[in-house]
Scaffold this active site. Sequence first.
Site, PDB file in Angstrom:
ATOM      1  N   HIS A  78       0.797  -1.231   0.000  1.00 16.94           N
ATOM      2  CA  HIS A  78       0.000   0.000   0.000  1.00 16.94           C
ATOM      3  C   HIS A  78       0.830   1.283   0.000  1.00 16.94           C
ATOM      4  O   HIS A  78       0.265   2.371  -0.118  1.00 16.94           O
ATOM      5  CB  HIS A  78      -0.943   0.015   1.204  1.00 16.94           C
ATOM      6  CG  HIS A  78      -0.257   0.403   2.475  1.00 16.94           C
ATOM      7  ND1 HIS A  78       0.593  -0.451   3.148  1.00 16.94           N
ATOM      8  CD2 HIS A  78      -0.274   1.555   3.167  1.00 16.94           C
ATOM      9  CE1 HIS A  78       1.060   0.163   4.212  1.00 16.94           C
ATOM     10  NE2 HIS A  78       0.555   1.381   4.250  1.00 16.94           N
ATOM     11  N   HIS A  93       1.552   6.801  -0.721  1.00 21.94           N
ATOM     12  CA  HIS A  93       0.637   6.018   0.112  1.00 21.94           C
ATOM     13  C   HIS A  93      -0.662   5.880  -0.658  1.00 21.94           C
ATOM     14  O   HIS A  93      -1.269   6.874  -1.040  1.00 21.94           O
ATOM     15  CB  HIS A  93       0.394   6.728   1.451  1.00 21.94           C
ATOM     16  CG  HIS A  93      -0.377   5.907   2.414  1.00 21.94           C
ATOM     17  ND1 HIS A  93      -1.748   5.825   2.392  1.00 21.94           N
ATOM     18  CD2 HIS A  93       0.036   5.123   3.429  1.00 21.94           C
ATOM     19  CE1 HIS A  93      -2.151   5.029   3.355  1.00 21.94           C
ATOM     20  NE2 HIS A  93      -1.098   4.600   4.011  1.00 21.94           N
TER      21      HIS A  93
END
Length: 121
Positions: A78, A93
């Site tokens: 992620h 992110h």
Amino acid sequence: MGFFDFLKKSAAPAAPAAPAFPLVLAADAKGTIVPMEQIPDEVFAQGILGQCCGIDPTEGKVYAPIDGEITQAPDSGHALGIQGVGDVEVLIHVGVDTVEMKGDGFSPKVKVGDKIKKGDL
């Protein structure tokens, strides 16, 4: 000292290049820019990790915003940390609460130590 001894001496390592400011980053995804204050995650919205913006993506691909080296790549896929020229650090992110997905839906194309160029997938 022989005539060609100067060729045998190793040159001193070059100092890292300093970034040229303002540093221009490429977008890391195609989509609509979301101002920092409107990101639905307080850590990013408040700038706790530094200046940022969000992107409401139109496709499921993430691209390198700068040349550099991957320094962080959690197993969850992620997020990515990139070390660029002149010690500039960039964090990518993806999503909100995506760490809880434990990698579901992510297929990282890079790993820690990989060298990347701006625009690489």
